[in-house]
Structures are given as C-alpha cells and as structure tokens.
Write a protein that holds these residues in place. Sequence first.
Motif, PDB file in Angstrom:
ATOM      1  N   SER A 109      -1.745 -11.009   9.351  1.00 31.47           N
ATOM      2  CA  SER A 109      -1.856  -9.710   8.759  1.00 31.47           C
ATOM      3  C   SER A 109      -0.722  -9.891   7.257  1.00 31.47           C
ATOM      4  O   SER A 109       0.250  -9.994   7.843  1.00 31.47           O
ATOM      5  N   ILE A 110      -1.248  -9.670   6.110  1.00 28.26           N
ATOM      6  CA  ILE A 110      -0.230  -9.606   5.081  1.00 28.26           C
ATOM      7  C   ILE A 110      -0.242  -8.116   5.084  1.00 28.26           C
ATOM      8  O   ILE A 110      -1.186  -7.379   4.511  1.00 28.26           O
ATOM      9  N   LEU A 111       1.103  -7.657   5.119  1.00 29.38           N
ATOM     10  CA  LEU A 111       1.380  -6.332   5.188  1.00 29.38           C
ATOM     11  C   LEU A 111       1.684  -5.772   3.789  1.00 29.38           C
ATOM     12  O   LEU A 111       1.447  -4.653   3.262  1.00 29.38           O
ATOM     13  N   ILE A 112       2.456  -6.444   3.111  1.00 25.64           N
ATOM     14  CA  ILE A 112       3.375  -6.338   1.647  1.00 25.64           C
ATOM     15  C   ILE A 112       3.152  -7.450   0.911  1.00 25.64           C
ATOM     16  O   ILE A 112       3.701  -8.418   1.505  1.00 25.64           O
ATOM     17  N   ASP A 113       2.821  -7.224  -0.208  1.00 25.16           N
ATOM     18  CA  ASP A 113       2.994  -8.658  -0.967  1.00 25.16           C
ATOM     19  C   ASP A 113       3.165  -8.243  -2.429  1.00 25.16           C
ATOM     20  O   ASP A 113       2.488  -9.114  -3.388  1.00 25.16           O
ATOM     21  N   GLN A 114       3.610  -7.080  -2.948  1.00 24.64           N
ATOM     22  CA  GLN A 114       3.720  -6.870  -4.230  1.00 24.64           C
ATOM     23  C   GLN A 114       5.073  -6.853  -4.572  1.00 24.64           C
ATOM     24  O   GLN A 114       5.512  -6.338  -5.794  1.00 24.64           O
ATOM     25  N   LEU A 115       6.066  -7.413  -3.983  1.00 22.84           N
ATOM     26  CA  LEU A 115       7.399  -7.228  -4.236  1.00 22.84           C
ATOM     27  C   LEU A 115       7.731  -8.230  -5.180  1.00 22.84           C
ATOM     28  O   LEU A 115       7.849  -9.414  -4.955  1.00 22.84           O
ATOM     29  N   PRO A 116       8.101  -7.944  -6.608  1.00 25.12           N
ATOM     30  CA  PRO A 116       8.496  -9.118  -7.356  1.00 25.12           C
ATOM     31  C   PRO A 116       9.635  -9.947  -7.034  1.00 25.12           C
ATOM     32  O   PRO A 116      10.786  -9.588  -6.835  1.00 25.12           O
ATOM     33  N   SER A 117       9.264 -11.221  -7.242  1.00 20.82           N
ATOM     34  CA  SER A 117      10.191 -12.419  -6.686  1.00 20.82           C
ATOM     35  C   SER A 117      10.170 -13.409  -7.404  1.00 20.82           C
ATOM     36  O   SER A 117      10.016 -13.426  -8.818  1.00 20.82           O
TER      37      SER A 117
END
Lengths: 183, 500
Positions: free
Chosen positions: B148-156
């Motif tokens: 499960s991808i819980l969070i994937d919007q953090l700019p990196s």
Amino acid sequence: MDNATQAILIELDAETRSKQLNRAETWFRNVQLTQASYRQLLEDTVEKIEEPHIKQYLAEMAARAKRHEEKLPELFAAIDRAPSDTRTLLGQVAGKARQALGDFIALAGGTAGPWQDLHQVYLSNYNSMSALAVAEQLGLALGIPRVVEITFGMVAEKSTDQLLLQECVLEMSSMAILYKDGF
Amino acid sequence: MKKDIAAEHTNTGFQISRTRLQARPATPESFHNLPTPARPLVDASDVVVPEGYTVEPVMAGLSFPTDITFADDGTIFISEGGSSWPTRPYMPARVIVRHPDGGTEAITMNVQAGPRGIAWRDGELYMALKGGYHMQIAKYNLETGKLSILIDQLPSGGWHEPGGPVFGPDGMMYFGNGSVSQQGVPLPAGFTVDLAKHPNAHDVPGQDVTLTGNNVRSRDPRLPYPYLVETGAFKPFGTPARKGEVIKGELFCNSAVWRSRPDGTDVELLAWGIRNPFGMAISETGDLYVSDNDFEEKGERAMAEDPDRIWHIKNARQPFGSIRTPDWYGFPDICGDGLPVNHEKHLPSRGTKAELLLENPPPWAGPAAFLEQPHSCLCKMDFCKSDAFGFKGELFVAEWGTLAPLNSPRPEDLSHGFRVIRVDVKSGTAQPFFHNRKMGPASSFGGGGIERPVSCRFSPDGKSLYVLDFGVVQVTPGNMFGYAHTGVLWKITRKEDQNG
C-alpha cells in the motif's frame, strides 16, 4: 533471538561470488574489445588527416589509447581471471569495426574526406569509455578497489579526449559537408 | 483523442515480492578472511565499547544498508538502499529479513533508489523510500503480499533523505523529507543526484516566504558548453528568483517533518527548515527528536563550521490536528548554532560565501537539543527504554562520519563521526559509546573495526543495541566511492553480570 543472531554472510559465499566474478569477466572482455577497436580506428585515422594540429591531437590520443589497452589485463588480474588472447581479439575487432563503419557510412552520406573517420573515432571512444565506466561500477559493486583504481583514471582521460574529439568533429563538419573537402 | 498522461502515471506502487537470499553461516574465522578486498577483515577487537559490554559482528556482506528494525517476535529487518550514497553503483533495493529460527529471505522491490527507513507496526512493514521526484511512505504485509502506497506527494529528487517512519505512543506515524538542495539552491556538486536524474527538482517551503533575490551563480554541467546560470531558492537549477518574489508554502514540502494517521491520512506539517531529518526517535515521554546535518564548505554557496544537530520537534507534543503554523528550524539561511549563514563565524575558507535567501524569515524554532562536531553526519537513532542495557532515557545516535576532504577543507573534520554516541537530550551533552580504537573509518588505517554507522536500534527485549554499519565509502577532495557487500551488522550486549 539466538538463531536470528547466529552470524551470517550475505552473498559472500564462494559459489555466489564466483558466479558474479565470471559475469564481470565477460564484461571485461567487452571492455578489451571496444578499446582495441577504438585504438585501431584512431591509429588509421591519424594517417588520413593532414591538418597538423588535429593530426597531433589524434596522435597523442592514440598513444593514450595504446597505453589504456595495455593496462586492461590488470582488470582480469584484479578478479583473479586471465585476459583474452590478443590475436583472437584482434580478429574480432576487425570484423566488428568493419560492421560498425558500414553502419555509420549509411548514416553519414554527403560528407567527404577524413571527417567520416573522425566522427567514427568520436563514437568509438564514447562506446569504449562507457564500457570502462561500467567496469568501474562492477568494481564498486563487487567491493574491489583495484578495479576502480584501474578504470577511474582511464575514464577521466577518455572523457577529456571525448571533449577534444567533439570539438574537432564539430569544427570540421562544415568543411566536410558544405565544402566537401578534406583537412 | 487526447491522452490523459497524468492518469496513466498514477502511482499504483511497484513490484515487490519475497525472494530467496544467498546467506550462509559465518564462523569467527570467516570474518577475518572476507572475499571483498575493500573490507577483508571485520574484527570486534578493533572497536571500543564501555566496560561491561561486549560487541560482535552478526552479519556481513550488506550492500549500502540504511536502517534496521525488529518485529515483536525478534525478526530482524534490514533495508538496503539501492541507489544511495553515492548514487552509483545501484545494488538491489530490498529489505533483508532474518527470522527468529535463523531463516533468511529478502523483500525485493523494483524501484530506483530504495528503502531508507523502516518500521514494524501491527504486523506490517512500513518503509520510507527515495527515488524519482517524490519520496514515498509505503507499507507491506508479509502475509498477504499486499503493498500500500500511503504517501507519495513529498517533493524529492535531490540530495537529502526521507526520515522515519516512526510511531509515537499516540499511535500516530511521524516521518520526514530532506531538502533537495545541499546548500539552499541546487548546484553542480550534486550532479548525479539532482541535475542529471532530476533536473526539475527543487526545494518547497512549508510556509509562504519572500525571497531576497540573491541568486547563486554557477556553471551548468548539463549543457554542451559550460554556460553560466543563476539559480534562486525554491527553484529548479538554472532558474533565478526575483527580489520580493513570494513562494507559496505547501503542506507537501521538503526539509520537513509531519505526522499522520498510520494509514497516511490527515497529514499534519509539524516543522520545516530541517536540512536532512534522516534520524527520528521518540522518547518514552512522547518527545520527538530529529537529527540534521550541516551545510558544506564548498562550492558556490559555502558555509564553514556549521555544527551537526538534533532538534526537539516541540509541535509533536501538541494535540493531533491542532498545528496551524509549523515551526521553522532555519534551512536555508540559519546554521545549527542559530547564526545566519553569512555570519563571520561561518565564512568559508573554500568556495563562495553565502548570501541570505529569505526576506523576513519566520521565527527560528531553535536552539538545538544537541550540537555535534561539523560533518559528523548524524544519522538514525534510538532511545534506550530498558534498564537491562543501561543508560535508560538516553538517545543513541549513529554517526556516519565525515565526507571531508570533499565537503570541508579542514583537517580537523577528517575524523569526525564514525561512531555511536549517547546523548542526554535534557542537558545537551553526549559521550562516545562505540568507536574504533583509532578514530576514523577502519579501512583508512587497515583495521577491522567500524566503517560508517548509519543506524542503531535496540532489540525488542531491550538487552542489545544493534548498530548497522553502512560499509566502505572512500572520499577524495573531488569525489566519493561506495563499495557494496561491505556493510556489517554489529550487536552490542551488556554482560550478564552487569545486567540490571
């Protein structure tokens, strides 16, 4: 947690290690082949160029290419393997080089003089430099500093040569394409 | 008919599976004759721990390990970071699983970069992953195989790392995301991380900020000719900022720390301005501490003698959902000691001195709970919560060690780090706990001791401290080389007669 903390080695057993070294050895033969091909093309091209400065640049580059090629057996020693037989290799080089040159000429219609050869050398150095850079990555991945020591300096020199080859190819392209003349 | 490119690229996760791993039992002798010339010897007699403790290597051959955690039954999980520090060579991004019965397997994942932080909670493995333009928090169920991808919007997509995930006594998930840039704007020094792979990556603030317009000039190594370019704060490389320009703050920013419910919902920004919040730990009292690494003394925006630091994230003590304004800890303009980057104390002896990027910055949330020598490279950490080990309540911190002479020209920086320290966060003091007899990485003097501690974690029974050693990374004034299969797991145990 006794069993869980019984000491273990990850991918360092003799069987896994030998398998990976064999695969590296195969790639190192590719490095030998591409470098020998490049050196041969470069030596042939030096003879075809008359302009004294470019001729000198390429002659110096050919000396470096020969020195690099002579150093490559050390890669095999670093992984406890034997290098390729030079005579067999040269036979392969001749075939591969002819094929590569044929592919290139098909793309480079309309040019004249030694510029085609120079452009071929430019692509060939890029090819052999990339093969060496991959060998460097394999040395890092296998934990063998000697492979990195051998390859890093050569990649750096070939990268410097690549810039010089690019400048010569770009400078002389108008002479070859618009004036259809040699240099 | 137009194709919806964005919809086609919705993140549905990545391939992940449990696979066999080549792991063989090791004898004490085998640690003295390893087949990796970069690290042929691992020898506990070359390291120092306090009187009353023993240390032993329990795993060798790891490739760029990043974190360790445990299941309640004692299963050990070790993440290997894939493309890490430096980014090449890429080695398999995976989590090694060592079961209590001695069985070993790997959780492999087809993802560039890879897992940088792991935690076990309620039967599932949580992972913070780097790679591409956004870091991810994911969880993997070993029983069902569900990812499960819980969070994937953090700019990196830049230099610094994800932090956490860790879980607090409040049941919430805490995680971080480091800055894209090393020095406040993307610059050529980070070429293989940001400019080559992620030319559009940039920092994102956690609050609205006004820019001074002090751009940084450098050459552009991407172009056929080395053009001169200007780069502004919170901009991709080669994009200048204007004086007075306002950059909108975002919930999903970087150089930041958040909390959320364990399923990744109701994300709350607690703090930003933390350059590299790679290590995160929560005390028994529920206080969150975050490690952070200093600016570098090199290049086009250079700062000298910025201390490494541990921040107390005070907002974590506030009720969930109550944070309206995140705290700001100083990046990109304030050093760990609270002085601005252009203060005379931080003027560089190498590189171009820094100018301030923010006009009217937010209030500084310091001082730090602990300051460490520059370039020690504080990494993962864990609080001791058991009397069985001793030093209960102290924070054990892995110090990866300096990248000098690459990131600092100062001789005194060459030996900083390469150890585990224990920090009293109340007094802001620390003592060394685990280090080589001679300071520095063992490979630099031919020893069999520590190379670069990257994480440390107490076993579930509280009796042992496991220290994860990243392996051999050689540094020169111009580059760094990381050698795979040289990582080691050390186990430190209090002797029975000392065991309280």
